[in-house]
Design a protein around this motif. Sequence first.
Motif, PDB file in Angstrom:
ATOM      1  N   GLY A 156       0.781  -1.225   0.000  1.00 20.59           N
ATOM      2  CA  GLY A 156       0.000   0.000   0.000  1.00 20.59           C
ATOM      3  C   GLY A 156       0.812   1.273   0.000  1.00 20.59           C
ATOM      4  N   GLY A 157       2.129   1.163  -0.010  1.00 19.92           N
ATOM      5  CA  GLY A 157       2.976   2.348   0.056  1.00 19.92           C
ATOM      6  C   GLY A 157       3.586   2.727  -1.273  1.00 19.92           C
ATOM      7  N   GLN A 158       4.236   3.889  -1.292  1.00 21.18           N
ATOM      8  CA  GLN A 158       4.907   4.361  -2.493  1.00 21.18           C
ATOM      9  C   GLN A 158       6.207   3.589  -2.706  1.00 21.18           C
ATOM     10  N   PRO A 159       6.571   3.303  -3.976  1.00 24.35           N
ATOM     11  CA  PRO A 159       7.837   2.617  -4.248  1.00 24.35           C
ATOM     12  C   PRO A 159       9.024   3.433  -3.737  1.00 24.35           C
ATOM     13  N   TYR A 160      10.090   2.726  -3.368  1.00 27.86           N
ATOM     14  CA  TYR A 160      11.294   3.421  -2.943  1.00 27.86           C
ATOM     15  C   TYR A 160      12.512   2.696  -3.484  1.00 27.86           C
ATOM     16  N   ASP A 161      13.628   3.394  -3.500  1.00 27.16           N
ATOM     17  CA  ASP A 161      14.890   2.884  -4.030  1.00 27.16           C
ATOM     18  C   ASP A 161      15.503   1.919  -3.007  1.00 27.16           C
ATOM     19  N   ALA A 162      15.512   0.632  -3.337  1.00 27.65           N
ATOM     20  CA  ALA A 162      16.003  -0.376  -2.399  1.00 27.65           C
ATOM     21  C   ALA A 162      17.491  -0.206  -2.117  1.00 27.65           C
ATOM     22  N   ASP A 163      18.258   0.216  -3.123  1.00 26.28           N
ATOM     23  CA  ASP A 163      19.693   0.405  -2.912  1.00 26.28           C
ATOM     24  C   ASP A 163      19.945   1.575  -1.971  1.00 26.28           C
ATOM     25  N   LEU A 164      19.171   2.658  -2.138  1.00 30.07           N
ATOM     26  CA  LEU A 164      19.308   3.797  -1.236  1.00 30.07           C
ATOM     27  C   LEU A 164      18.919   3.403   0.188  1.00 30.07           C
TER      28      LEU A 164
END
Length: 237
Positions: free
Chosen positions: A6-14
């Motif tokens: 349900g959340g916004q995508p985020y940069d997994a590497d960051l």
Amino acid sequence: MTSDAGGQPYDADLMAAVTELGTALRELVDASVLTTVPADELRAAAADARAVTARLAAAQRPTTQLPVLDDPLVFRRVYNPVSGVGSALAPPVRIRRVEGGVVGEALLGPAYEGPPGYVHGGISSLLMDQLLGSAAIAAGLWGMTVRLELDYRRPVPLSTPLTLRAQVTEAAGRKCVVTGTVATAAAPDRTLVEARGVFVMPRQELHADYFGAITDASGRHRPPGRPTDATALADRA
């Protein structure tokens, strides 16, 4: 890219890099309060720390702008001082949903010392405020702390796995009451600290006053509809 349910995508590497830095900073804090190196080594370490500070300060967000990895709608707050993976201040506490409330797990090192060998009472208060708020969120509620009461029954030992529990006991209108405890993981039924908190959802006009200046990570004026300090809660026990 990765996303919480349900959340916004985020940069997994960051996220991995922020977590790595947060872990390294917590290790540095622990080392700094235990070290017995001589004064010249302390001064050299201080110079190194200032150099790292300058590197990190080369690009900074304003305090009214949410970090790019945060998503308040799913309670992801990476720099929260209790449970944020990127915070040098946080143990961090790992919080998960269980039937009837939430459970937190933490180990508090020497940086959190009050009486020799034991956790500072103010740290217990900080952790319980976070956990009680998380329990309110897990119950589909939210609010800001208007009262927090603690009974310190026994000292909380340092460097010992802890279990923190919380559950909503009353809810009506904009107000909810949440209770919780701190115990060691080895003796979860032997309460060390007991807490009771009252949380109240701000009236709409105050909500705008409190959070109207907040922007999302891109700088757009988009204050979260349900701002909170609680971080992501796992749905599994």
